[in-house]
Structures are given as C-alpha cells and as structure tokens.
Design an enzyme around this catalytic site. Structure first.
Site, PDB file in Angstrom:
ATOM      1  N   GLU A   9      29.549  46.319  38.404  1.00  0.00           N
ATOM      2  CA  GLU A   9      30.973  46.991  38.159  1.00  0.00           C
ATOM      3  C   GLU A   9      31.249  47.552  39.669  1.00  0.00           C
ATOM      4  O   GLU A   9      32.463  47.771  39.585  1.00  0.00           O
ATOM      5  CB  GLU A   9      30.486  48.202  37.324  1.00  0.00           C
ATOM      6  CG  GLU A   9      30.251  47.804  35.748  1.00  0.00           C
ATOM      7  CD  GLU A   9      29.842  48.876  34.793  1.00  0.00           C
ATOM      8  OE1 GLU A   9      30.466  49.949  35.434  1.00  0.00           O
ATOM      9  OE2 GLU A   9      29.035  48.801  34.275  1.00  0.00           O
ATOM     10  N   ASP A  18      26.484  47.623  33.893  1.00  0.00           N
ATOM     11  CA  ASP A  18      25.387  48.750  33.576  1.00  0.00           C
ATOM     12  C   ASP A  18      24.809  48.523  32.384  1.00  0.00           C
ATOM     13  O   ASP A  18      25.625  48.059  31.298  1.00  0.00           O
ATOM     14  CB  ASP A  18      26.032  50.213  33.738  1.00  0.00           C
ATOM     15  CG  ASP A  18      26.425  50.498  34.995  1.00  0.00           C
ATOM     16  OD1 ASP A  18      25.927  49.776  36.130  1.00  0.00           O
ATOM     17  OD2 ASP A  18      27.364  51.474  35.312  1.00  0.00           O
ATOM     18  N   ASP A  22      24.706  50.263  29.455  1.00  0.00           N
ATOM     19  CA  ASP A  22      24.889  51.307  28.547  1.00  0.00           C
ATOM     20  C   ASP A  22      26.171  50.851  27.741  1.00  0.00           C
ATOM     21  O   ASP A  22      26.564  49.652  28.003  1.00  0.00           O
ATOM     22  CB  ASP A  22      25.428  52.581  29.122  1.00  0.00           C
ATOM     23  CG  ASP A  22      26.365  52.585  30.103  1.00  0.00           C
ATOM     24  OD1 ASP A  22      27.163  51.625  30.286  1.00  0.00           O
ATOM     25  OD2 ASP A  22      26.424  53.207  31.079  1.00  0.00           O
ATOM     26  N   GLU A  28      29.332  51.541  27.802  1.00  0.00           N
ATOM     27  CA  GLU A  28      30.642  51.072  28.490  1.00  0.00           C
ATOM     28  C   GLU A  28      30.164  49.828  29.352  1.00  0.00           C
ATOM     29  O   GLU A  28      31.165  48.980  29.352  1.00  0.00           O
ATOM     30  CB  GLU A  28      30.991  52.115  29.438  1.00  0.00           C
ATOM     31  CG  GLU A  28      31.252  53.477  28.700  1.00  0.00           C
ATOM     32  CD  GLU A  28      32.710  53.360  27.810  1.00  0.00           C
ATOM     33  OE1 GLU A  28      33.413  52.466  28.105  1.00  0.00           O
ATOM     34  OE2 GLU A  28      32.588  53.947  26.817  1.00  0.00           O
ATOM     35  N   TYR A  78      23.905  55.671  43.494  1.00  0.00           N
ATOM     36  CA  TYR A  78      24.971  55.913  42.872  1.00  0.00           C
ATOM     37  C   TYR A  78      25.334  57.321  42.359  1.00  0.00           C
ATOM     38  O   TYR A  78      24.382  57.751  41.913  1.00  0.00           O
ATOM     39  CB  TYR A  78      25.327  55.000  41.664  1.00  0.00           C
ATOM     40  CG  TYR A  78      26.640  54.936  40.858  1.00  0.00           C
ATOM     41  CD1 TYR A  78      27.612  54.371  41.642  1.00  0.00           C
ATOM     42  CD2 TYR A  78      26.746  55.318  39.796  1.00  0.00           C
ATOM     43  CE1 TYR A  78      29.113  54.278  41.451  1.00  0.00           C
ATOM     44  CE2 TYR A  78      28.205  55.112  39.010  1.00  0.00           C
ATOM     45  CZ  TYR A  78      29.070  54.719  39.786  1.00  0.00           C
ATOM     46  OH  TYR A  78      30.321  54.384  39.425  1.00  0.00           O
ATOM     47  N   ARG A 120      27.557  58.879  40.060  1.00  0.00           N
ATOM     48  CA  ARG A 120      27.877  58.937  38.657  1.00  0.00           C
ATOM     49  C   ARG A 120      26.765  58.781  37.864  1.00  0.00           C
ATOM     50  O   ARG A 120      26.419  57.658  37.265  1.00  0.00           O
ATOM     51  CB  ARG A 120      29.175  58.450  38.295  1.00  0.00           C
ATOM     52  CG  ARG A 120      30.472  58.885  38.931  1.00  0.00           C
ATOM     53  CD  ARG A 120      31.608  58.423  38.459  1.00  0.00           C
ATOM     54  NE  ARG A 120      32.126  57.117  39.070  1.00  0.00           N
ATOM     55  CZ  ARG A 120      32.559  56.955  40.263  1.00  0.00           C
ATOM     56  NH1 ARG A 120      33.500  57.945  40.765  1.00  0.00           N
ATOM     57  NH2 ARG A 120      32.888  55.873  40.665  1.00  0.00           N
ATOM     58  N   HIS A 128      21.636  54.323  35.481  1.00  0.00           N
ATOM     59  CA  HIS A 128      21.359  54.589  36.765  1.00  0.00           C
ATOM     60  C   HIS A 128      20.297  55.332  37.180  1.00  0.00           C
ATOM     61  O   HIS A 128      19.689  56.113  36.293  1.00  0.00           O
ATOM     62  CB  HIS A 128      22.548  54.945  37.743  1.00  0.00           C
ATOM     63  CG  HIS A 128      23.880  54.161  37.308  1.00  0.00           C
ATOM     64  ND1 HIS A 128      24.748  54.536  36.502  1.00  0.00           N
ATOM     65  CD2 HIS A 128      24.276  53.024  37.893  1.00  0.00           C
ATOM     66  CE1 HIS A 128      25.656  53.702  36.533  1.00  0.00           C
ATOM     67  NE2 HIS A 128      25.642  52.864  37.462  1.00  0.00           N
TER      68      HIS A 128
END
Length: 768
Positions: A9, A82, A84, A86, A288, A290, A333
């Site tokens: 991403e 990632d 998850d 999304e 990371y 976020r 993350h």
DNA sequence: CAGTGAGCGAGCTTCCGCTTGACTT
C-alpha cells in the site's frame, strides 16, 4: 520480464521491502485504494442488490496505469496489502483492475518487516478472502448511503452544503452535548483549609508539612471562625501510614495516543502530528504512523532490551507485550516506534526531533521496570476541634521507567503535587506557619481539545487512525465547530490567612472559563445535531458504529450475507429519510425572546441566510423587520433579550476625527471603526464597540496609518514593495507576488518589479 | 476582508477509509 511483482500500500514500505527480497522481486505501491464508488450520484444500484458502481478516481489513473504495466511485465503477482478489511478490499480491487486471476493470485501478509517474516509470508500465500472483501463493501456502501441520503435532507431542511455521516455527526454530537453540560453548570464556591506545619518552631529549614483539613466551608464566615479556632489549638501528629505502591509505564504509541501526547507535551495539533510523523516515516526513522496496535515486534522487544541494558542496567529492564484495548482495532501494523531503537536522537527539523524523541522515550519506557513508590499520609489532630488535617507525600524508591518518560494527563492539577514529608512520630507536637482558607469554585466538565476528542472517538470505536485528523478538519470546515481561545471572565477569589495568631483577608483574581485551542460548537452545528437527533437518532447513537461493526465481523466470518445486512438496514433507514423530507418543517433554531420594550414588536433569534441573526418585528406584521447579526461567542440557545436588543445599537456614529466621521460596527471579523471608507479593527479583549471613546478610536486609526507607512519599503505608484509577515513582497492591483529566492529587496527597481510580476503571472497561467 | 436577511430557481453541495504529493500563503 520480472519474475515476481509485489504490491504493497505504501511507497515507503515498498522501498524497505525491496531491500530484503532480492533481485527476483520488484516491489511497487498502490498508494492506498485504487478504486472507489462513483463520485457523482450514489454509486450504488440499490434495486440490483446494492450493486456498487466502482470507478478509478482521476488522481489514481497514473498509478493504475503503472501498476498495469508492471503486472504485465511480471510472471507472478503477489499482493501484500495490509491484513485488515480495507487491505483485503484493496487486494480484490487490484485483482479486478489488473485483470489478475482471483484463485491463483498470491495474497500474502506480514506484520513486521524483517527478512524472516517476509520469507515466511512468501512461503504461505493464500487467496483473496471474499468474505473479508464483502465486509468492506458493506462498510463502504453503508457509509455512502448514510452520508449521501442524509446530507441532502439537511440541504432542504436546514441549509445548503451541510453534511452528515456516521463518524462526523457523532463527533459534533459529543461537542454539542458537552457544551450544554457547561451551559447548565452552576459553579459553587467553597473554602478549603490548607495548613503549613513544621516540627520545630525555630527551625528555618525547609522541612514543611502541607496538609489539608478534612472539612470545607461553603460560608466565608464559617471559614474565618474555623481559623480562629485553629489559632488557639494545639496540633499533634495523630497517625502516620506508609504504603508501598508501584506505577507502570503506558503502552507504546498508537495513532490516537501519539496525537494526544504530542498535543499535551509538544502543543502539536492533530494534523501537525500526522504531518511530522509522515516525514519521519518516509525518512525510515519510525514505523508506520497510522495504527491502532500497541504490539511491538520480537525484534523491537529484543533491541529495546539491549538499549535499556546498556543505558540503564539490568534492573531497569522488563520486557512487556501490551494487548490492544480499543474497540474495533484491526491491528494490521505494529505500534508506532523508532525504526532503530539505538538512535536516541535524529537529524531533521526541530519538530521532527521532538516528536521522534517522544516516540523513542515512550517505546523504551514501555519496556522498562515499574517504578516503586512509597506513599505516606500524616494525619494531624486538633485539641479543640474534631477536624483532622492530612498531608500526603510520595517518595520514589526506585524510578524504573520514570527515568525516561511520564505520560501526561489532559487536566493536570498543580494542587496534586507530591511532596516529600519530613519524618515525624505519632504524638509529636506541630506548629503552624500559616493556615489559610482558599476560596475555590467547582469547574464544569472540560471542553474537548482536538486530542481529547480523538481519545473519546477511539473509546467509542468510531473512526480509524487514518481518519481522526481529517474528521476534525471536516467538522470545522462545515462550520459545526470552531477551535478557539477564550479569555475567560475575571473572578475574585478570597483568601483568609491565619499567621502568627492574627487573621487577615486578601484576594486573588482568576480567569474563569479561560480556554486555549478548545472546540466550541457553533449554532449551525447545534441545529444540525438536534435535527439529526430528532430524525435520525439511530445513526447518531453512540453505539451505532459498534453495532454495525459486529455485523461487519459476521460478514467477514461468512456467517452473514452482506447484501442481506444492507437490505435490512436500508429499508428502515430509507423510510426515515422520505418521512423526514415529507413531514418535517425547516429547522432554523428560532427562539422568541420577548417583545421590544418600546415598540412592542416581537424580538427573536434564528439561523439566517448569512448566519445567526436577531430580528425585531415579524414579516406578518406591517413594516420591514430589522436584523442584526449575533456576535461570535453568542449562541442562539443562550442569548437573552437585552443582549439581542443591544446588537441593534451598532453600527453607530462615534464622532468626528480630522473633519470626517468615524462609525463603529461589528462585522465578520469582529468590531471595527470605519473611517474614510477604510476599516480599522478594534483590539480584541481591549476595546468594546459599545463603549469605545472618540479618542481611543482616533488612536487606533493613527496607529494603523503609521504601521502601514512602515510596511511600505518602496512606492512605485501602482506597484508597492511591502514588508510582510514572511518578508518583503510586491503588491499590484490588490494582488500579492512573492519575490524569487535570493533577491535583495532594497535594490529592486520598478523595472525589476514589473519583470517579477509578469514572470509570476506567466507561471500561474501555465498551471491553470 | 467586514456593510447583507424580497423571491425565484438552475446547479451545486455530501460519506468513510486507504495512501501521498501538488498546490498556495
């Protein structure tokens, strides 16, 4: 032809991974989502089983083209977005946009970037998980439906260009409800009794005992009388208790806790924190930024221990793994930590250094031993009153993690400072130095700061690390809330003091309700909030997100069909939308305040076309009604009749200065004096437009004139060289132009200036 | 920069979550 293409991403992640994977792998980035629901219209075919209409946004076209090319040039495509909801959706969109084969495309995930973790991931590819993808589609479509069906209702029933959404509307609600608690709050004052004692009356040593009486007095005379009792009392140590205790470090940073601490310790706004953190991340200095996880990788744990051992020694080390507590956490993350824990400091801007150090300290402290403390309480009895004084002290026996870092709280209270108490024995006689009664008011619940709002949203499981900062901007951009300072109102606090047998009274002023960078709801925010509560209570319910999240989880586990879930939600929701449109009146927040004392006309306030307005008269009656805008910091909800009437005293003529009239008024940017068609702002917190004098207004005009003269470095007629906040610049036809770098402003000729302006106009046209 | 509040109506506004630059001041 490349052998393997890996898609992640984030471009910064791509760069680091490429180093580990070797020659056979090319790593590229999708820059987040590559497709979204159509921008215009709803983008959902509701009748056709909520079939989504996806499109590639214009700004993503280039990335997608590059990804297509890269995919075509590679034998194998690995999608490493990632782990998850999304991330899974991103993987699926990549599969369909790049025309990959769903069953054979290799989906891999990893939580830490090490050679080991990457190799393991490559050895265990799986398929794209369609259940997880569908839970994301349900989330996305529900949010679109809520936002795009309620917002138009607001345009019709309240005002154009407003918005509502699952996240933003709850954020506004929190702020509005807090404000109403503050409005309803009635402060009460009481007197606290604080005594300072010492063991030896002749000693000048600083071994004082600060103690508070166990009784407070609501009445000033009672407090004074108590001090009289004290003046003839004997004070003795009645008891001593010593209790050991421990304090533990806070977990490593998540996005939310980083935003809170950077605000409290460094004064950063939420968006500022994210900008600085992004820089650190791109430079490879932190992981990371976020994330909702407090997890640290094994490597980070080991490295932390190493650093702690060499910096502080064995007894300061205690390896801990923290469990993520927040609702709805997806943990794709690690926690936010330094990429290299042995770097205590870094190079970079001041803000980057400060934020990095904060992250380093928090991470290291989380892996350090508990602090051991000893809490001592001394109680002091009087011989002529049952009131007991008590003093609390704390001694740190072993500092542990406190050597590095202490977490701040939102509302630090100086009163609770911990003292080291001198050693005393039970029955020992004490002598007072002073005993004072301090008047203190109770305080209303605190207004939200950006950071404390993020904390609250996270507790409710509303919003995600990537959206906290944008949500705060949105509710401000819509005019629902305003971040500002308030000077507060001066209030006198009485202090009665007993010293050397005599009692005296003094006072201290405090600014009650003084605020700095707090979120204040605006009238339009309150009106929209009330409208949503009346008509869409389900959506703004604090539990709405948690409830739909449960269903998204069921979809992800394959136990619930996503279209069925949406159908159930939509049929009830859409009926509310149409009912509201049909049956509900416009909402203006109108309040009738009373009648005009002289004319008998009705006086009211409401939300007008250009903002909140007071009105004398009624359009149903004869004659045109008169209008006056409310001042900032006045609310439709709380303004009184006299305050409203007062608004109509402006604008008013103030008098004559050097032959011309001065008019005082109040506009969009606050109170002003108008003189010879120019506006001069009154000083905030100093001048009041209702009482400002002719002399003061003239002084303001004169001062501004002088400042303007100082501003002009050169006057070429139509072109001016001015000295501004950011240094010299040019001004022509009310437009401003920046000087190119490295130009000596004081040597510019008129021709130079014309050249600069022409050049600037040219480049501007090119970008149009 | 600031002052406005008749009425009509075309065309616009809007969500959340994942990522960075490209802009201007």
């Amino acid at each position: 032809m490349t052998e393997n293409l890996v898609i992640v991403e984030s471009p910064a992640k791509a760069k680091t991974i490429e180093k580990y994977l070797g020659k056979d792998f090319r790593v590229v980035s999708s820059f987040g989502h590559i497709r979204d629901l159509a921008k215009k219209n709803l983008g959902i075919d509701i009748k056709n089983n909520f079939s989504p209409e996806y499109e590639i946004p214009k700004e993503k076209a280039k990335v997608v083209a590059e990804l297509r090319k890269a995919a075509a040039e590679s034998k194998n495509v690995w999608i490493a977005s990632d782990e998850d909801r999304e991330g899974e959706a991103i993987a699926w969109h990549l599969v369909s946009v790049l025309k990959l084969n769903l069953p054979t495309t290799k989906r891999i995930v990893f939580h830490e970037i090490t050679k080991d973790a990457l190799e393991k991931a490559i050895l265990n590819p799986r398929q794209v998980d369609m259940n997880l993808v569908n839970s994301q589609q349900a989330r996305r479509i529900l949010d679109r439906i809520v936002g795009f069906e309620i917002s138009p209702v607001l345009w019709k029933k309240v005002q154009p260009a407003l918005s509502a959404g699952r996240v933003q509307s709850v954020a506004v609600r929190l702020i509005v409800e807090r404000e109403r608690e503050i409005i309803a709050f009635k402060p009460e004052s009481s007197f606290r009794i604080n005594g300072i004692f010492r063991t030896d009356p002749d000693s000048t040593e600083n071994n004082l005992i600060r103690a508070e009486a166990g009784k407070r007095f609501s009445d000033e005379n009672d407090a004074a009388r108590f001090l009289e009792v004290c003046s003839s009392s004997e004070f003795r140590v009645a008891g001593i208790s010593v209790k050991p205790g421990t304090r533990s470090p806070a977990p490593p940073f998540t996005t939310s806790t980083l935003q809170q601490e950077a605000y409290r310790k460094l004064g950063f706004s939420v968006s500022q924190t994210m900008t600085v953190a992004q820089k650190l991340y791109e430079a490879g200095k932190i992981t990371y930024m976020r994330t909702d996880s407090t997890n640290l990788s094994k490597l980070a744990l080991a490295k932390s221990r190493e650093v702690i051992l060499s910096e502080f020694g064995e007894k300061y080390s205690r390896t801990r793994q923290f469990k993520t507590k927040s609702k709805g956490a997806q943990e794709a993350h690690e926690a936010i930590r330094p990429a290299y824990l042995n770097s205590l400091t870094i190079t970079g801007s001041q803000n980057e250094k400060k934020l990095y150090e904060l992250i380093w300290k928090r991470t290291i402290a989380s892996q350090m031993a508990d602090a051991e403390v000893e809490r001592t309480t001394i109680s002091i009895a009087m011989n002529n009153s049952p009131v007991i004084f008590s003093a609390a002290g704390e001694v740190i026996k072993f500092d542990g993690f406190l050597k590095v870092y202490t977490e701040s709280t939102d509302y630090e209270n100086g009163d609770e400072e911990k003292y080291i108490l001198p050693s005393v024995k039970k029955g020992m006689l004490l002598h007072y130095v002073t005993i004072s009664a301090f008047q203190k008011y109770t305080t209303p619940p605190p207004r939200y700061t950006e950071a404390s709002l993020v904390k609250k949203l996270e507790e409710l499981g509303i919003g995600r690390p990537s959206t906290y900062a944008p949500t705060i901007s949105t509710i401000q951009n819509r005019g629902y809330v305003l971040k500002e300072d308030r000077p507060g109102e001066k209030r006198q606090l009485k202090i009665i003091t007993l010293s050397k047998g005599t009692i005296s009274t003094s006072s201290k002023t405090e600014a009650a309700g003084k605020e700095k960078a707090k979120l204040f709801p605006q009238d339009i925010g309150m009106i929209v909030n009330d409208f949503l509560l009346e008509n869409f209570s389900e959506i703004v319910d604090y539990n709405f997100t948690a409830e739909v999240e449960e269903q998204f989880d069921e979809i992800a586990e394959g136990r619930l069909k996503w279209t069925g879930m949406l159908d159930k939600f939509y049929s009830a929701f859409h009926k509310t939308v149409t009912d509201t449109l049909e049956k509900k009146n416009r909402k203006t927040g109108i309040r009738i305040l009373g009648v005009h004392p002289e004319t008998g006309e009705q006086v009211s306030v409401k939300m007008g076309r250009f903002g909140p307005v007071a009105q004398i008269g009624d359009s149903a009656q004869e004659g045109k009604p008169r209008f006056a805008s409310l001042n900032r910091n006045q609310l439709l909800e709380t303004i009184t009749l006299p305050e409203a009437l007062n608004l109509f005293r402006l604008p008013r003529s103030l008098g004559i200065y050097e032959g011309d009239e001065m008019v005082v008024g109040t506009g969009k940017f606050g109170p002003y004096v108008r003189y010879r068609n120019k506006f001069y702002s009154l000083k905030k917190g100093v001048d009041d437009p209702y009482s400002v004098t002719v002399e003061r207004a003239a002084a303001i005009i004169k001062e501004k004139g002088e400042n303007d003269k100082k501003k002009v470095m050169k006057d070429f007629g139509e072109i001016l060289l001015l000295n501004g906040r950011y240094g010299p610049y040019l001004s022509k036809d009310k437009k401003n132009y920046r000087l190119p770098k490295g130009i000596q402003a004081d040597k510019l000729t008129k021709e130079d200036c014309i050249g600069i302006i022409n050049e600037s106009e040219k480049t501007k046209k090119r970008t149009d």
